[in-house]
Design a protein around this motif. Sequence first.
Motif, PDB file in Angstrom:
ATOM      1  N   HIS A 154      -3.687   4.889  -2.276  1.00 57.13           N
ATOM      2  CA  HIS A 154      -4.613   5.950  -1.864  1.00 57.13           C
ATOM      3  C   HIS A 154      -4.305   7.114  -2.805  1.00 57.13           C
ATOM      4  N   PHE A 196       0.644   5.738  -0.313  1.00 59.00           N
ATOM      5  CA  PHE A 196      -0.239   6.897  -0.147  1.00 59.00           C
ATOM      6  C   PHE A 196       0.322   8.057  -0.963  1.00 59.00           C
ATOM      7  N   TYR A 228      -1.155  12.532   2.774  1.00 55.66           N
ATOM      8  CA  TYR A 228      -0.850  12.291   4.200  1.00 55.66           C
ATOM      9  C   TYR A 228       0.631  12.547   4.506  1.00 55.66           C
ATOM     10  N   VAL A 241      -7.701   2.304  -3.999  1.00 55.60           N
ATOM     11  CA  VAL A 241      -8.598   2.120  -2.853  1.00 55.60           C
ATOM     12  C   VAL A 241      -9.629   3.248  -2.803  1.00 55.60           C
ATOM     13  N   HIS A 242     -10.679   2.986  -2.106  1.00 53.79           N
ATOM     14  CA  HIS A 242     -11.781   3.917  -1.792  1.00 53.79           C
ATOM     15  C   HIS A 242     -12.072   4.969  -2.877  1.00 53.79           C
ATOM     16  N   SER A 294     -11.278  10.498   4.202  1.00 54.46           N
ATOM     17  CA  SER A 294     -10.580  10.923   2.993  1.00 54.46           C
ATOM     18  C   SER A 294     -10.444   9.758   2.033  1.00 54.46           C
ATOM     19  N   LYS A 307       0.852  -1.192   0.000  1.00 54.21           N
ATOM     20  CA  LYS A 307       0.000   0.000   0.000  1.00 54.21           C
ATOM     21  C   LYS A 307       0.884   1.236   0.000  1.00 54.21           C
TER      22      LYS A 307
HETATM   23 ZN    ZN Z   1      -6.820   5.861   2.208  1.00 55.21          ZN
END
Ligand code: ZN
Length: 466
Positions: free
Chosen positions: A186, A154, A157, A241-242, A289, A152
């Motif tokens: 992300h 990002f 962040y 993701v998301h 988020s 994963k």
């Molecule tokens: Zn996330």
Amino acid sequence: MFDLIIKNGITVLPSGIMEADILINDEKVIGVSIPRSDFNTAKRVINARAKYVLPGAVDPHTHFENPSRDIITAHDFRIGTMAAAFGGTTTIIDFAIQKHGESLLKSIEERRRTADGKVVVDYSLHSGITDLSSEVLAEIPKIINYGIPAFKVFMTYRKERWQIEDGEFFEILKQVAKNEGLVCVHAENGDIIEHNIERLLKKGKTSPFYHAVSRPNFVEEEAINRAIIFSRENKAALYIVHLSTEEGKKAIFKAREDGYPIYTETCPHYLIFTEEKLRKSDGMYYIMSPPLRKQKDTTALWKGLEEKTISVISSDDAAYLPRYKIRGRDNFTEIANGVPGVETRLPLVFSEGVNKGRISLERMVELLCANPAKIFGLYPKKGVIAPGSDADIVILDPKKKLFLNNLHTCIDEYPIYKNIEITGIPEVVILRGKVIMEENTFLGDAGQGKFVKRKINPEVLRNPIC
Ligand code: ZN
Ligand code: URP
Ligand code: ZN
């Protein structure tokens, strides 16, 4: 003599829906058959007539006991996985996010020490990379061999020290692809978000709604496009993701049309809520988020599930005590990001999706069970009812109505699902042949969940297979 027979249920199988008997021995499904009167001798027989029988759901995105900045999520591995069980989820995949200077293996071993002994459903971890070095790059093939094939990263962040630079992202994709792994991302443009936040705070625009204003749709769209291009150039598979926006969905649709192995998930909160929630006095409880969006995005996401651009619905369960939400009522940057969802995922998708005719029952099973298992290397052990698979099974009462007011969580005062009425709830949940939840009573034991090693089928990494 079988351990368990589930009889007469309306059973969702890879070949379709049929009334069936399921025979279970030694934690496994050993047979599936049309109902037979001679299948009646077992240590336990459950009559599932008029009930739906589904594979135990797989949630590939939870954040239990997850430290970030000064706080930690409220669901620990025991409570989080117990909530999962009540919601019909029998496997979760959480994260081992690397601390700066730490090896990936150390972060994984630490997370396993935290989770083992507490988990009540089976689990795995994704390896979160936050601090790339040549040592970490060299570790990637070892982590894949260890049974953790997904990493994963990002794109935002920075304050949490999770954000990686584009060049690092590029190198991670190359190395992971070379070793038959998958990168989860992300996708939000962190620099633009920081710029927007500074501008908004200077103008005194600090209420929860401005969290969404600081992260407009193009922030996700741009990052998704960038991530897709980096993946394409590295012949790498990617899992976004998301997903929350129509624009992001369009970019993913195109990449998949072009044959790239780009996968995405969305979450129930993006399907049932819109940004209007952030304007209310309890808006801080709806902060996550990427943020909640407009109705046109919600509609596009439902369409994306149906048209198969979106392969998975995860929970992104990141539950915080109310005080970590309330503290940011007058400064949205102080609100902990994330909402609970591990328990409500399947009931909400069934009630809002299947019952309301937006998706079929079979599609729901793909989204919650088979596809996450396929993409993340758990299939056919998990995510399917078939001979040889783990006997992880949910018996769902499609008629039962319930208000989502009394969830099995340590933050039952958390308001976002209160007074939402659903139709259809898991009545019996079975993990590897053992009934762990029945009629709203938990029957499992802490520590009964097992760490599951995973290996992704190379086909998943070459083409968008689901
Ligand atoms: Zn996330
Ligand atoms: O707001 C969210 N989604 N919190 C959990 C961490 C993440 O970004 O997934
Ligand atoms: Zn998350």
